[in-house]
Design a protein around this motif. Structure first.
Motif, short mmCIF file in Angstrom:
data_model
loop_
_atom_site.label_atom_id
_atom_site.label_comp_id
_atom_site.label_asym_id
_atom_site.label_seq_id
_atom_site.Cartn_x
_atom_site.Cartn_y
_atom_site.Cartn_z
N VAL A 115 0.85 -1.20 0.00
CA VAL A 115 0.00 0.00 0.00
C VAL A 115 0.88 1.25 0.00
CG1 VAL A 115 -1.77 1.28 1.26
CG2 VAL A 115 -1.90 -1.21 1.13
N LEU A 116 1.96 1.21 0.80
CA LEU A 116 2.89 2.34 0.79
C LEU A 116 3.49 2.49 -0.61
CD1 LEU A 116 4.79 1.81 4.18
CD2 LEU A 116 2.71 3.10 3.72
N ILE A 118 2.17 1.62 -3.63
CA ILE A 118 1.28 2.24 -4.62
C ILE A 118 1.07 3.71 -4.28
CG2 ILE A 118 0.09 0.16 -5.43
CD1 ILE A 118 -2.19 0.77 -3.52
N ALA A 119 1.00 4.03 -2.98
CA ALA A 119 0.76 5.42 -2.58
C ALA A 119 1.90 6.33 -3.03
CB ALA A 119 0.55 5.51 -1.07
N GLN A 122 2.12 6.68 -6.91
CA GLN A 122 1.12 7.59 -7.47
C GLN A 122 1.48 9.05 -7.19
OE1 GLN A 122 -0.19 5.18 -9.44
NE2 GLN A 122 -2.11 6.29 -9.27
N MET A 123 2.05 9.29 -5.99
CA MET A 123 2.43 10.66 -5.66
C MET A 123 3.57 11.14 -6.57
SD MET A 123 3.92 12.37 -2.16
CE MET A 123 5.50 11.56 -2.23
N ARG A 125 4.25 10.10 -9.46
CA ARG A 125 3.70 10.31 -10.80
C ARG A 125 3.01 11.67 -10.88
NH1 ARG A 125 2.46 6.05 -14.23
NH2 ARG A 125 2.66 4.67 -12.45
N TYR A 127 3.54 14.32 -9.09
CA TYR A 127 4.42 15.48 -8.97
C TYR A 127 5.60 15.43 -9.94
CZ TYR A 127 1.64 16.80 -5.01
OH TYR A 127 0.59 17.17 -4.22
N ALA A 137 15.08 6.02 -3.49
CA ALA A 137 15.83 6.49 -2.32
C ALA A 137 14.92 7.24 -1.36
CB ALA A 137 16.99 7.38 -2.77
N ILE A 138 14.06 8.12 -1.90
CA ILE A 138 13.15 8.88 -1.04
C ILE A 138 12.23 7.92 -0.27
CG2 ILE A 138 11.18 10.48 -1.06
CD1 ILE A 138 12.52 11.91 -3.43
N SER A 139 11.71 6.89 -0.95
CA SER A 139 10.77 5.98 -0.30
C SER A 139 11.46 5.05 0.70
CB SER A 139 10.07 5.10 -1.34
OG SER A 139 9.80 5.83 -2.49
N VAL A 141 13.86 5.57 2.66
CA VAL A 141 14.11 6.20 3.96
C VAL A 141 12.97 5.85 4.93
CG1 VAL A 141 14.35 8.41 5.16
CG2 VAL A 141 15.51 8.05 2.98
N VAL A 142 11.74 5.81 4.40
CA VAL A 142 10.57 5.49 5.22
C VAL A 142 10.65 4.03 5.71
CG1 VAL A 142 8.05 5.25 5.19
CG2 VAL A 142 9.13 7.21 4.09
N MET A 209 8.67 -2.49 -6.02
CA MET A 209 8.04 -3.06 -7.21
C MET A 209 7.33 -2.01 -8.06
SD MET A 209 4.97 -5.78 -6.84
CE MET A 209 4.12 -5.44 -5.33
N PHE A 210 6.83 -0.94 -7.42
CA PHE A 210 6.10 0.08 -8.17
C PHE A 210 6.99 1.24 -8.60
CE2 PHE A 210 3.12 -2.02 -5.34
CZ PHE A 210 2.19 -2.47 -6.25
N TYR B 19 9.44 14.88 7.07
CA TYR B 19 9.71 13.86 6.06
C TYR B 19 8.55 12.88 5.97
CZ TYR B 19 12.65 10.99 3.05
OH TYR B 19 13.16 10.32 1.97
N PHE B 20 8.09 12.41 7.13
CA PHE B 20 6.99 11.43 7.13
C PHE B 20 5.68 12.04 6.67
CE2 PHE B 20 7.63 7.11 9.12
CZ PHE B 20 8.96 7.04 8.73
N VAL B 23 6.28 12.10 2.77
CA VAL B 23 6.52 10.84 2.05
C VAL B 23 5.65 9.70 2.57
CG1 VAL B 23 8.33 9.29 1.18
CG2 VAL B 23 8.89 11.65 1.67
N PRO B 27 1.15 10.83 0.57
CA PRO B 27 0.78 9.77 -0.40
C PRO B 27 -0.43 8.96 0.05
CG PRO B 27 3.08 9.54 0.28
CD PRO B 27 2.55 10.71 0.98
N LEU B 30 -3.45 11.01 -0.65
CA LEU B 30 -3.75 11.00 -2.09
C LEU B 30 -4.35 9.66 -2.52
CD1 LEU B 30 -0.52 12.73 -3.50
CD2 LEU B 30 -2.83 13.71 -3.37
N LEU B 31 -3.88 8.59 -1.90
CA LEU B 31 -4.40 7.25 -2.23
C LEU B 31 -5.87 7.16 -1.83
CD1 LEU B 31 -3.35 4.33 -3.17
CD2 LEU B 31 -3.48 3.78 -0.75
N PHE B 239 -2.55 -2.36 -10.51
CA PHE B 239 -1.64 -1.27 -10.90
C PHE B 239 -0.72 -1.65 -12.04
CE2 PHE B 239 -2.93 0.63 -6.95
CZ PHE B 239 -2.91 1.96 -7.26
N LEU B 240 -0.24 -2.90 -12.03
CA LEU B 240 0.83 -3.25 -12.97
C LEU B 240 0.31 -3.98 -14.20
CD1 LEU B 240 3.49 -4.43 -10.36
CD2 LEU B 240 3.33 -2.20 -11.45
#
Lengths: 265, 277
Positions: A115-116, A118-119, A122-123, A125, A127, A137-139, A141-142, A209-210, B19-20, B23, B27, B30-31, B239-240
């Motif tokens: 879920v993280l 796809i979220a 989409q974001m 995409r 922006y 890399a940005i993702s 970190v989470v 994967m996304f 950051y959280f 990121v 998202p 938005l989802l 999605f894919l």
């Protein structure tokens, strides 16, 4: 007087069976990587290094491994800075919402990675973030952050901050007290969180994967693709290599903070 | 001065929080929005399609059933393992710890790949069962729910063992023995003394294993074929493959809700336990 518990033999029999079941998938992967057979089977007495040779020349794997290592190193470095700073603030706890922030920073451990994935995809995409490595890399970190926050919070709980004051009383400057007292005491936690965080990013599949593209593939993505498209024991050699690397990383954690302390709160 | 001053150290949390927010929070928001966006405006069409269609409902139910079976297996066998660890000598305890921490840390793809070999009809599991005479002909395990549950439970077992062991090791063995000395049978002593004390660990383990199983993607992808659908496989497919982000987003929100519900239920159960204890 201690009574013999009739369940004790059963307890140990089940435990031994579980140990075998836990180790079995790893052992079978190692054996298959050295088997002289084009299908996934263990051929006792007929060993071969052909799949290891095949791996050495398979270019997709090395590119993917290098990419995953760079990605894991970068996201771990960022998460280590952000996460340690946040853990310090949460540990002191003198602001409203400190506990809530702690829960949020740990939440990626419990939230479905897919879920993280796809979220964020989409974001990105929406922006216009089109570079796959940047997005990964940005993702990541989470993904790494919860490991840093959790381990640093428990390290801080064990660290006695009056030691910093004591060093200052004994003539250290504030900076040197932090450097000579706090950092060495917190170093095991930093090493442990860096290693676990690195592994979390290196192994991440559901989020990556996304975000990958044809030219930017992480190792887990490459491995699953290989397994689905052209399965042969080369993947067993890659897996064995990963197993050895993981064992070495665990050894580092064990040296830094003791395995039991590192994995149990 | 009426306003309470915020500790300057608190500002150290600001970068991570920001950051959280960007990121993770943004998202997910938005989802959620995308899951309500339909071809002609805003509505519940995607949810209606998922929850109204017997096939899609079946996917959700199969996922929940899968997670429940795995969690049950992990709770039973993880408890036994943690109990043995807690009673073992220091050296054996260290070995038992390594025996779960090494597999836990190894890439999930490596472990699942190992299970695909073990579960083959001519694989080691069938050979072992045939050798001890438990079965007369090889079982079909790979690409079945049995094999999937077995493999997943084995892969996630360490996540149950660790929280249970963390609680168990704090109970002095004398407390267990005391109940036995006072005449309680071993089973009774365990059920009335040890089990209640370790429930917080079990609850934590159940929450982790259940939420990891409903979210699992790699394990069901490798251990089952295209015929066996889970919620996460359906999301990836939306999605894919068929590229229907609205539908995928709604399925994602449903999965998120399930995972959050189990975590919150576990939190509530733990809090209730804390009050009555």
């Amino acid at each position: 007087m201690k009574m013999a518990n009739p369940f004790t033999p059963l307890l140990w029999a089940v435990t031994l069976l579980i140990v075998m079941i836990q180790i079995a998938p790893l052992v079978v992967v190692v054996l298959v990587s050295f088997a002289n057979s084009p299908v996934f089977e263990v051929t006792f007495g007929n060993w071969s290094l052909r799949w290891w040779e095949r791996m050495a020349t398979a270019r997709g794997f090395w590119a993917a491994m290098e990419l995953s290592a760079r990605l894991a190193a970068l996201s771990t470095a960022v998460a280590l800075v952000l996460g340690t700073a946040a853990a310090l603030a949460i540990h002191r706890g003198r602001f409203p919402g400190a506990a809530l922030l702690g829960t949020i920073l740990l939440s990626p451990l419990m939230l479905p990675g897919i879920v993280l994935g796809i979220a964020v995809s989409q974001m990105f995409r929406a922006y216009g973030v089109t570079d796959a490595f940047t997005a990964l890399a940005i993702s990541h970190v989470v993904v790494v952050m919860p490991f840093v926050v959790r381990i640093m919070l428990s390290s801080l709980a064990l660290f006695d901050f009056t030691m910093v004051e004591a060093a200052r009383t004994l003539g250290c400057s504030y900076g040197s007290a932090i450097l000579r007292v706090a950092v060495p005491n917190l170093a095991p936690g930093l090493v442990t969180s860096a290693v676990f965080g690195f592994i979390a990013s290196f192994d991440n599949y559901p989020m990556s994967m996304f975000l990958v593209d044809a030219r930017t593939k992480t190792l887990p993505i490459q491995m699953l693709e290989f397994l689905e498209e052209s399965p042969n024991p080369t993947i067993a050699a890659v897996s064995t290599l990963l197993l050895v690397l993981t064992a070495m990383l665990l050894l580092i954690i064990h040296r830094a903070s003791g395995l039991q302390r590192a994995v149990i709160r | 001065m009426t306003q309470q001053r915020i500790d300057p150290v608190a500002w150290l949390a600001a970068p991570a929080a920001a950051y959280f927010l960007v990121v993770l929070g943004l998202p997910l928001a938005l989802l959620l929005a995308a899951s309500f966006r339909t071809g002609d405006g805003i509505g519940l069409a995607h949810y209606a399609r998922i929850l109204g269609d017997p096939f899609e409902r079946g996917v959700i139910l199969a996922t929940l059933r899968y997670a429940a079976l795995v969690t049950l297996a992990c709770a039973v066998f993880g408890y036994v393992y943690a109990y043995a660890m807690a009673r073992a000598s220091a050296a054996v305890q260290a070995l038992l710890l390594v025996a779960i921490v090494l597999p836990m840390t190894v890439s999930v793809i490596v472990k699942t790949f190992g299970w695909t070999i073990l579960l083959r009809s001519n694989g080691p599991v069938n050979s072992a069962l045939l050798a001890i005479g438990a079965i007369d002909e090889p079982l079909r395990l790979l690409f079945t729910e049995t094999g999937l549950v077995f493999g997943t439970a084995s892969i996630l077992l360490p996540y149950m063992v660790l929280p249970v062991f963390a609680v168990l090791r704090q109970i002095p063995p004398e407390q267990h023995d005391a109940a036995a000395t006072l005449g309680a049978a071993p089973v009774e002593a365990f059920i009335r003394v040890v089990l209640p004390l370790t429930l917080p660990g079990v609850i934590a383990g159940v929450a982790i294993v259940f939420s990891m199983t409903v979210s699992a993607y790699v394990i069901p992808s490798l251990l089952t074929g295209a015929g066996y659908k889970t919620l996460s496989k359906a999301i990836a497919n939306a999605f894919l493959v068929i590229y229907n982000p609205g539908l995928g987003a709604a399925a994602g929100v449903i999965l998120l809700a399930i995972a959050m519900a189990i975590v919150m239920a576990a939190g509530a159960a733990a809090a209730r336990l804390g009050r009555t204890a």
